[in-house]
Design a protein around this motif. Structure first.
Motif, PDB file in Angstrom:
ATOM      1  N   GLU A  14       0.867  -1.173   0.000  1.00 33.11           N
ATOM      2  CA  GLU A  14       0.000   0.000   0.000  1.00 33.11           C
ATOM      3  C   GLU A  14       0.905   1.224   0.000  1.00 33.11           C
ATOM      4  O   GLU A  14       2.066   1.160   0.432  1.00 33.11           O
ATOM      5  CB  GLU A  14      -0.883  -0.002   1.250  1.00 33.11           C
ATOM      6  N   ARG A  15       0.399   2.348  -0.436  1.00 35.16           N
ATOM      7  CA  ARG A  15       1.216   3.564  -0.506  1.00 35.16           C
ATOM      8  C   ARG A  15       1.800   3.929   0.863  1.00 35.16           C
ATOM      9  O   ARG A  15       2.961   4.298   0.962  1.00 35.16           O
ATOM     10  CB  ARG A  15       0.380   4.716  -1.067  1.00 35.16           C
ATOM     11  N   VAL A  16       1.005   3.827   1.905  1.00 35.48           N
ATOM     12  CA  VAL A  16       1.480   4.175   3.247  1.00 35.48           C
ATOM     13  C   VAL A  16       2.620   3.247   3.655  1.00 35.48           C
ATOM     14  O   VAL A  16       3.625   3.684   4.219  1.00 35.48           O
ATOM     15  CB  VAL A  16       0.324   4.105   4.272  1.00 35.48           C
ATOM     16  N   GLU A  17       2.486   1.952   3.357  1.00 32.58           N
ATOM     17  CA  GLU A  17       3.555   1.002   3.685  1.00 32.58           C
ATOM     18  C   GLU A  17       4.830   1.324   2.916  1.00 32.58           C
ATOM     19  O   GLU A  17       5.930   1.254   3.464  1.00 32.58           O
ATOM     20  CB  GLU A  17       3.114  -0.430   3.360  1.00 32.58           C
ATOM     21  N   ALA A  18       4.674   1.688   1.655  1.00 33.97           N
ATOM     22  CA  ALA A  18       5.840   2.041   0.843  1.00 33.97           C
ATOM     23  C   ALA A  18       6.531   3.284   1.398  1.00 33.97           C
ATOM     24  O   ALA A  18       7.761   3.347   1.458  1.00 33.97           O
ATOM     25  CB  ALA A  18       5.433   2.263  -0.609  1.00 33.97           C
ATOM     26  N   LEU A  19       5.738   4.260   1.817  1.00 35.30           N
ATOM     27  CA  LEU A  19       6.319   5.476   2.396  1.00 35.30           C
ATOM     28  C   LEU A  19       7.028   5.177   3.717  1.00 35.30           C
ATOM     29  O   LEU A  19       8.105   5.728   3.979  1.00 35.30           O
ATOM     30  CB  LEU A  19       5.237   6.537   2.603  1.00 35.30           C
ATOM     31  N   GLU A  20       6.445   4.289   4.523  1.00 26.01           N
ATOM     32  CA  GLU A  20       7.094   3.906   5.781  1.00 26.01           C
ATOM     33  C   GLU A  20       8.411   3.181   5.507  1.00 26.01           C
ATOM     34  O   GLU A  20       9.419   3.454   6.165  1.00 26.01           O
ATOM     35  CB  GLU A  20       6.166   3.013   6.606  1.00 26.01           C
ATOM     36  N   LEU A  21       8.396   2.257   4.559  1.00 27.38           N
ATOM     37  CA  LEU A  21       9.618   1.525   4.216  1.00 27.38           C
ATOM     38  C   LEU A  21      10.670   2.469   3.650  1.00 27.38           C
ATOM     39  O   LEU A  21      11.856   2.364   3.980  1.00 27.38           O
ATOM     40  CB  LEU A  21       9.301   0.410   3.228  1.00 27.38           C
ATOM     41  N   LEU A  22      10.256   3.414   2.823  1.00 27.64           N
ATOM     42  CA  LEU A  22      11.186   4.404   2.286  1.00 27.64           C
ATOM     43  C   LEU A  22      11.792   5.230   3.412  1.00 27.64           C
ATOM     44  O   LEU A  22      12.999   5.477   3.437  1.00 27.64           O
ATOM     45  CB  LEU A  22      10.467   5.300   1.275  1.00 27.64           C
ATOM     46  N   GLY A  23      10.980   5.641   4.374  1.00 21.33           N
ATOM     47  CA  GLY A  23      11.484   6.408   5.513  1.00 21.33           C
ATOM     48  C   GLY A  23      12.513   5.628   6.323  1.00 21.33           C
ATOM     49  O   GLY A  23      13.548   6.159   6.714  1.00 21.33           O
ATOM     50  N   MET A  24      12.221   4.346   6.566  1.00 21.10           N
ATOM     51  CA  MET A  24      13.172   3.516   7.317  1.00 21.10           C
ATOM     52  C   MET A  24      14.474   3.324   6.530  1.00 21.10           C
ATOM     53  O   MET A  24      15.565   3.365   7.101  1.00 21.10           O
ATOM     54  CB  MET A  24      12.553   2.153   7.636  1.00 21.10           C
ATOM     55  N   THR A  25      14.337   3.146   5.225  1.00 15.43           N
ATOM     56  CA  THR A  25      15.519   2.980   4.382  1.00 15.43           C
ATOM     57  C   THR A  25      16.381   4.230   4.413  1.00 15.43           C
ATOM     58  O   THR A  25      17.610   4.161   4.541  1.00 15.43           O
ATOM     59  CB  THR A  25      15.096   2.649   2.936  1.00 15.43           C
ATOM     60  N   LEU A  26      15.746   5.390   4.299  1.00 18.50           N
ATOM     61  CA  LEU A  26      16.490   6.651   4.338  1.00 18.50           C
ATOM     62  C   LEU A  26      17.166   6.858   5.692  1.00 18.50           C
ATOM     63  O   LEU A  26      18.299   7.354   5.752  1.00 18.50           O
ATOM     64  CB  LEU A  26      15.568   7.818   4.011  1.00 18.50           C
ATOM     65  N   ALA A  27      16.496   6.471   6.764  1.00 17.14           N
ATOM     66  CA  ALA A  27      17.092   6.602   8.095  1.00 17.14           C
ATOM     67  C   ALA A  27      18.349   5.738   8.206  1.00 17.14           C
ATOM     68  O   ALA A  27      19.376   6.183   8.729  1.00 17.14           O
ATOM     69  CB  ALA A  27      16.087   6.215   9.171  1.00 17.14           C
ATOM     70  N   HIS A  28      18.289   4.517   7.700  1.00 19.11           N
ATOM     71  CA  HIS A  28      19.462   3.640   7.735  1.00 19.11           C
ATOM     72  C   HIS A  28      20.589   4.185   6.862  1.00 19.11           C
ATOM     73  O   HIS A  28      21.766   4.113   7.233  1.00 19.11           O
ATOM     74  CB  HIS A  28      19.094   2.225   7.299  1.00 19.11           C
ATOM     75  N   LEU A  29      20.243   4.732   5.707  1.00 19.91           N
ATOM     76  CA  LEU A  29      21.273   5.318   4.840  1.00 19.91           C
ATOM     77  C   LEU A  29      21.909   6.548   5.493  1.00 19.91           C
ATOM     78  O   LEU A  29      23.121   6.737   5.407  1.00 19.91           O
ATOM     79  CB  LEU A  29      20.682   5.683   3.475  1.00 19.91           C
ATOM     80  N   ASN A  30      21.096   7.381   6.132  1.00 22.97           N
ATOM     81  CA  ASN A  30      21.645   8.553   6.825  1.00 22.97           C
ATOM     82  C   ASN A  30      22.582   8.134   7.945  1.00 22.97           C
ATOM     83  O   ASN A  30      23.639   8.740   8.149  1.00 22.97           O
ATOM     84  CB  ASN A  30      20.520   9.428   7.378  1.00 22.97           C
ATOM     85  N   ASP A  31      22.205   7.088   8.668  1.00 25.67           N
ATOM     86  CA  ASP A  31      23.042   6.560   9.738  1.00 25.67           C
ATOM     87  C   ASP A  31      24.370   6.038   9.176  1.00 25.67           C
ATOM     88  O   ASP A  31      25.440   6.320   9.718  1.00 25.67           O
ATOM     89  CB  ASP A  31      22.301   5.448  10.483  1.00 25.67           C
ATOM     90  N   ALA A  32      24.296   5.288   8.090  1.00 22.22           N
ATOM     91  CA  ALA A  32      25.510   4.753   7.469  1.00 22.22           C
ATOM     92  C   ALA A  32      26.410   5.889   6.978  1.00 22.22           C
ATOM     93  O   ALA A  32      27.632   5.831   7.120  1.00 22.22           O
ATOM     94  CB  ALA A  32      25.144   3.829   6.311  1.00 22.22           C
ATOM     95  N   GLU A  33      25.797   6.926   6.411  1.00 23.79           N
ATOM     96  CA  GLU A  33      26.575   8.073   5.930  1.00 23.79           C
ATOM     97  C   GLU A  33      27.254   8.798   7.099  1.00 23.79           C
ATOM     98  O   GLU A  33      28.418   9.179   7.010  1.00 23.79           O
ATOM     99  CB  GLU A  33      25.667   9.039   5.175  1.00 23.79           C
ATOM    100  N   ALA A  34      26.541   8.964   8.199  1.00 16.26           N
ATOM    101  CA  ALA A  34      27.090   9.658   9.364  1.00 16.26           C
ATOM    102  C   ALA A  34      28.290   8.904   9.946  1.00 16.26           C
ATOM    103  O   ALA A  34      29.217   9.523  10.473  1.00 16.26           O
ATOM    104  CB  ALA A  34      26.014   9.838  10.427  1.00 16.26           C
ATOM    105  N   ARG A  35      28.260   7.578   9.831  1.00 19.56           N
ATOM    106  CA  ARG A  35      29.363   6.771  10.362  1.00 19.56           C
ATOM    107  C   ARG A  35      30.398   6.445   9.293  1.00 19.56           C
ATOM    108  O   ARG A  35      31.324   5.686   9.544  1.00 19.56           O
ATOM    109  CB  ARG A  35      28.817   5.466  10.956  1.00 19.56           C
ATOM    110  N   ALA A  36      30.230   7.012   8.104  1.00 19.73           N
ATOM    111  CA  ALA A  36      31.125   6.743   6.966  1.00 19.73           C
ATOM    112  C   ALA A  36      31.241   5.239   6.722  1.00 19.73           C
ATOM    113  O   ALA A  36      32.306   4.714   6.445  1.00 19.73           O
ATOM    114  CB  ALA A  36      32.487   7.385   7.183  1.00 19.73           C
ATOM    115  N   GLU A  37      30.109   4.564   6.823  1.00 22.51           N
ATOM    116  CA  GLU A  37      30.057   3.116   6.650  1.00 22.51           C
ATOM    117  C   GLU A  37      30.001   2.762   5.170  1.00 22.51           C
ATOM    118  O   GLU A  37      29.255   3.349   4.408  1.00 22.51           O
ATOM    119  CB  GLU A  37      28.820   2.558   7.355  1.00 22.51           C
TER     120      GLU A  37
END
Length: 60
Positions: A14-37
């Protein structure tokens, strides 16, 4: 909305599920970027982000 992470996985979200998954994905990517992972999960997360964003744009 159908997002395909070829060749392995096709999922229907569903669109809401896709947006939630996208948000979680972006959060993990931001975390990885902050740690230069540069772990193997970063390219996978980027692929998920791109596929979800494309599917959401096409649905609009």
């Amino acid at each position: 909305m159908l997002a395909t992470l070829a060749p392995v996985l096709g999922i229907e979200l569903e669109r809401v599920e896709a947006l939630e998954l996208l948000g979680m994905t972006l959060a993990h990517l931001n975390d990885a970027e902050a740690r230069a992972e540069a772990s193997p999960r970063v390219p996978l997360l980027m692929a998920i982000r791109d596929k979800l964003a494309k599917a959401l744009r096409e649905e609009s």
